[in-house]
Scaffold this motif. Structure first.
Motif, PDB file in Angstrom:
ATOM      1  N   UNK A   1       0.945  -1.090   0.027  1.00  0.00           N
ATOM      2  CA  UNK A   1       0.119   0.076  -0.086  1.00  0.00           C
ATOM      3  C   UNK A   1       0.831   1.397   0.177  1.00  0.00           C
ATOM      4  N   UNK A   2       0.377   2.369  -0.479  1.00  0.00           N
ATOM      5  CA  UNK A   2       0.941   3.700  -0.503  1.00  0.00           C
ATOM      6  C   UNK A   2       0.936   3.910   1.056  1.00  0.00           C
ATOM      7  N   UNK A   3       1.864   5.037   1.453  1.00  0.00           N
ATOM      8  CA  UNK A   3       1.639   5.696   2.733  1.00  0.00           C
ATOM      9  C   UNK A   3       0.290   6.182   3.283  1.00  0.00           C
ATOM     10  N   UNK A   4      -0.172   5.849   4.274  1.00  0.00           N
ATOM     11  CA  UNK A   4      -1.676   6.235   4.546  1.00  0.00           C
ATOM     12  C   UNK A   4      -1.843   7.866   4.595  1.00  0.00           C
ATOM     13  N   UNK A   5      -2.916   8.289   4.151  1.00  0.00           N
ATOM     14  CA  UNK A   5      -3.485   9.849   4.053  1.00  0.00           C
ATOM     15  C   UNK A   5      -3.856  10.037   5.452  1.00  0.00           C
ATOM     16  N   UNK A   6      -3.702  11.203   5.546  1.00  0.00           N
ATOM     17  CA  UNK A   6      -4.016  11.921   6.991  1.00  0.00           C
ATOM     18  C   UNK A   6      -5.249  12.806   6.875  1.00  0.00           C
ATOM     19  N   UNK A   7      -6.369  12.623   7.527  1.00  0.00           N
ATOM     20  CA  UNK A   7      -7.459  13.220   7.294  1.00  0.00           C
ATOM     21  C   UNK A   7      -7.864  14.166   8.701  1.00  0.00           C
ATOM     22  N   UNK A   8      -7.485  15.274   8.781  1.00  0.00           N
ATOM     23  CA  UNK A   8      -7.302  16.063   9.822  1.00  0.00           C
ATOM     24  C   UNK A   8      -8.817  16.804  10.086  1.00  0.00           C
TER      25      UNK A   8
END
Length: 379
Positions: free
Chosen positions: A281-288
């Protein structure tokens, strides 16, 4: 001999998942008037407990321990071997595994139990302390109990957990070499490995795992449960130590408690990195998400996010995962006005994660107390 509550606090943390847990309370025990120490009074997860849950007789319950493997019988029971063989055959033929598995397994229960055990890095599992139960196929049961004809997985004996935050427990579970690199223990992960070869089940496992890392096992939530249990027994610990000299002293006990909280702080990032590495997988996205303030809370994929009040929330999800974020307002007053950063105005926001985002829930002014509003209307 450490915190004296690792297993009990884990069961509290898991309560609300698709797992049967053993609820508990700490008690002081006296035998014939002599102080005997601090104990955990627990629900016993035996035939009678599951029979009560399903509404059947005790004799209608089938309880499997370690898939039937014992010193006297070093192989899985014939029934488990047959089920796993059929799942493996479906996977080898490129057929969907789900229908074969779900005919006999409650997959929601199975997945939640395995996620919790892997998160906790239980060193005495899965080759030990693995329980599964169901209502016997031959039993006459009421309609509401038919769901329990499938195998369910309860939590059981997780004392040797919350120790090594960097452990790669999932990698062990997926290894053909078996846990700890021991071929003689490979039987204990055979079912898990067979199920995880199915793309649909693997995607379901991954989505659920990341959901729980963001909610059920979020560090601040784990801290709250640890602090709660610590407070329940803190005044009793010196008496217990004076009676048994275990732990060595109160300072040693406090260090063990701090170690569990440090585990919670340090566990999520290595878990996400392990998932990323294992499944390409790609690095996780951050949902702030901006802070909500009093009177409202966030739900993430149907689970309440129990972060620090008034603090922003940071969620980490892999690209392509589904994410439903909801603002739930307590009481009749509705202040939600929209999401700054997306343009959406509904309190429920559905996303397929493709990049990092910053979202600010926009709330209106605090609500006027009902009595004041009524007076104003009357005048």
């Amino acid at each position: 001999s450490g915190t004296m509550f690792r297993d009990a606090v884990l069961h509290r943390l898991m309560d609300g998942l698709d797992i049967e847990v053993s609820r508990s309370r700490p008690v002081s025990v006296f035998l014939n008037g002599e102080y005997w120490g601090l104990f955990n009074l627990r629900e016993r997860l035996g035939d009678d407990h599951f029979a009560g849950l399903a509404g059947v007789r005790d004799s209608d319950i089938e309880l499997s321990r370690n898939y039937g493997v014992t010193e006297e019988q070093p192989e899985m029971s014939a029934e488990w071997l047959d089920l796993i063989g059929r799942i493996e055959a479906a996977a080898a033929a490129g057929r969907p595994v789900g229908p074969v598995a779900e005919a006999e397994i409650d997959l929601a229960s199975y997945i939640d139990l395995h996620i919790a055990q892997i998160y906790a890095s239980n060193n005495d599992w899965p080759f030990n302390n693995m329980l599964a139960w169901r209502v016997r196929p031959s039993a006459q049961v009421p309609p509401k109990a038919r769901v329990y004809r499938k195998w369910h997985w309860p939590a059981n004996d997780m004392d040797v957990s919350l120790l090594a935050p960097g452990s790669r427990k999932l990698t062990e579970m997926l290894s053909e070499q078996g846990p700890r690199g021991r071929a003689d223990l490979a039987w204990s992960t055979r079912l898990f490995r067979a199920l995880m070869k199915d793309p649909a089940i693997r995607a379901r496992f991954l989505q659920r795992y990341v959901d729980l890392l963001n909610t059920q096992f979020a560090p601040e939530r784990v801290h709250r449960f640890v602090d709660q249990y610590r407070a329940e027994i803190a005044t009793e610990v010196p008496h217990h130590i004076n009676r048994w000299r275990v732990p060595a002293d109160v300072a040693t006990w406090e260090r063990s408690v701090r170690h569990v909280k440090a585990f919670a702080n340090q566990r999520v990032t290595p878990q996400l990195a392990e998932l990323q590495s294992l499944f390409g997988l790609e690095a996780p996205a951050v949902i702030e998400l901006g802070a909500l303030g009093p009177g409202a809370f966030l739900q993430v994929n149907g689970r309440r996010h129990e972060g620090e009040a008034g603090q922003p929330v940071r969620l980490r999800y892999f690209k392509g995962m589904a994410l439903k974020i909801e603002v739930v307002e307590e009481g009749a007053c509705q202040r939600f006005q929209g999401w700054q950063g997306s343009g959406a105005r509904a309190a429920s926001l559905d996303l397929v994660v493709d990049q990092s985002l910053v979202l600010r829930p926009v709330l209106g002014p605090p609500c006027e107390p009902a009595s004041a509003a009524a007076r104003q209307q009357g005048s």
